[in-house]
Enzyme design. Structure first.
Site, PDB file in Angstrom:
ATOM      1  CB  CYS A   1     -58.941   0.751 -35.273  1.00 20.74           C
ATOM      2  SG  CYS A   1     -59.956  -1.051 -34.713  1.00 20.74           S
TER       3      CYS A   1
ATOM      4  N   GLY B   1     -71.772  10.184 -21.004  1.00 20.99           N
ATOM      5  CA  GLY B   1     -71.759  11.074 -20.401  1.00 20.99           C
ATOM      6  C   GLY B   1     -71.740  12.259 -20.902  1.00 20.99           C
TER       7      GLY B   1
ATOM      8  N   GLY C   1     -72.615   6.306 -23.963  1.00 18.27           N
ATOM      9  CA  GLY C   1     -71.197   5.966 -23.133  1.00 18.27           C
ATOM     10  C   GLY C   1     -70.835   6.893 -21.157  1.00 18.27           C
TER      11      GLY C   1
ATOM     12  CG  LEU D   1     -83.467   8.403 -27.093  1.00 14.04           C
ATOM     13  CD1 LEU D   1     -82.924   8.294 -25.612  1.00 14.04           C
ATOM     14  CD2 LEU D   1     -84.169   8.000 -27.527  1.00 14.04           C
TER      15      LEU D   1
ATOM     16  CB  SER E   1     -71.643   0.134 -20.166  1.00 14.23           C
ATOM     17  OG  SER E   1     -70.582   0.245 -18.985  1.00 14.23           O
TER      18      SER E   1
END
Length: 389
Positions: free
Chosen positions: A355, A180, A178, A173, A200
């Site tokens: 970031c 994939g 995201g 799982l 998404s």
């Protein structure tokens, strides 16, 4: 310090002394000669910073009011001095409001769970396809032996699969799959069956396309609604969207879904100290309702639910990852510029570079935890790099 909270007339072209002093304490000179010095084009910058601090700093950059040749280093220097504490008086009411908002409301409830997908991940796959590596991994890469982004992401995926001790025929799982990349890698190289979930729609559609022909299912679903059991669970770069009020529910769900002898790998950004609010600029423009955990919050939530088999920190690799993303973004921007505004370009650049400065300052960490139930009997041996042939 009372002068901090007083309005500063933006018509004046001379920077306010308090900002000059604060920046100087970080080795930054306003309109100075060093590449990390802020270059102010519009004096409205000062009003924005004095009234809203980090939110004003980011918004004034988006508006083109200032520039910096090495924005990432400038942000690193600001964060290294913990200026958020020094300038608390700049926007005391606003900051207190953010804390109260986070404390009183569940900003990551099921009703709000899809908001970050709609605002951030659904902006358009074209940006992410050009910015990321070929597998479209939107999380920290592992650079110990890599000299390019694609290899660093492949090394990260291989390390994750080895840490999970994946075996052919197992059910994996992935909470927050995201586009994939990890699901496809694990299915191809380790023969596992994968269920990936996302909030998404854009991610789901592209992940399904990229995983076609593999034993991979991609579902648009919240983790709290999952049923069944799995041999292994992995979650990469999703926990930052869970929120402190939902930590217990998140780990309870993972415990319920994981087989007694299974392993759960959690890959998450972490903070060096407990933070009571998300940076307001990031919350408004990039990741709404996010919350970065500190180590104490994690261990408290794990208590009585999972054992920590391994805790691996490679947060400094995120600096290099973000700079690689930014380089790709800048290089390929002409291909998509007609679809987006200049303000979006500046917003996205500010996001990636600020970031990078966050992780360079060591305020930001990147953790991979391997977790198990107490019922697991096998001894777990820590794993890092893949074997050298």
């Amino acid at each position: 310090m009372n002068s901090i909270s007083q309005p500063y007339l933006s018509e004046r072209n001379v920077p306010p002394p308090i900002l000059v002093e604060l920046f100087a304490n970080c080795g930054i000179e306003i309109n100075g000669p060093q590449p990390w010095d802020i270059q102010v084009h519009n004096p409205k910058t000062y009003d924005a910073i004095l009234s809203k601090w980090s939110l004003g700093l980011g918004e004034s950059y988006m508006d083109g009011y200032w520039d910096c040749a090495q924005l990432d280093e400038m942000i690193c220097r600001l964060l290294s001095q913990d200026l958020n504490e020094t300038v608390h008086g700049f926007a005391r009411i606003r900051m207190v409001g953010e804390v109260i908002r986070a404390k009183l409301f569940n900003l990551q409830s099921k009703e709000r769970a899809f908001q970050v997908g709609e605002q951030h991940y659904d902006i358009g796959n074209d940006i992410f396809e050009r910015m990321l590596d070929p597998r479209m991994m939107y999380s920290c890469a592992y650079w110990e032996k890599a000299n390019n982004l694609a290899q660093a992401q492949d090394d990260k995926l291989e390390m994750i699969c080895r840490k999970l001790e994946l075996k052919a025929g197992e059910k994996l799982l992935e909470i927050g799959c995201g586009w994939g990349g990890l699901a496809a890698y694990a299915a191809k190289n380790y023969g596992v069956e994968v269920l990936g979930i996302t909030v998404s729609k854009e991610q789901q559609a592209l992940a399904q396309e990229r995983c076609r022909g593999l034993p991979v299912t991609i579902e648009l679903i919240d983790y709290r609604d999952l049923q069944g059991t799995f041999d292994k669970i992995v979650s990469v770069g999703m926990f930052e969207h869970v929120g402190e009020k939902n930590y217990l529910a998140y780990f309870d769900a993972a415990k319920r879904l994981l087989k007694d002898n299974g392993l759960f790998l959690l890959h998450t950004i972490g903070s060096d100290v407990e933070v009571t609010r998300t940076d307001p600029w990031i919350d408004r423009y990039i990741f709404p309702n996010g919350k970065i955990p500190c180590s104490a919050e994690l261990t408290k939530a794990l208590d009585g639910r999972f054992l920590i088999e391994d805790w691996h920190n490679f947060g400094q690799d995120y600096d290099k990852t973000l700079l690689a993303w930014h380089a790709n973004f800048v290089q390929t921007w002409p291909q998509v510029a007609s679809e987006y505004s200049e303000r979006f370009y500046r917003m996205w650049s500010y996001y990636l570079l600020s970031c990078a400065g966050f992780f360079r300052s060591r305020q930001g960490q990147l953790w991979q935890l391997v977790l198990s139930k107490r019922s697991r009997r096998e001894v777990y041996r820590s794993k890092r790099l893949k074997p050298i042939n």
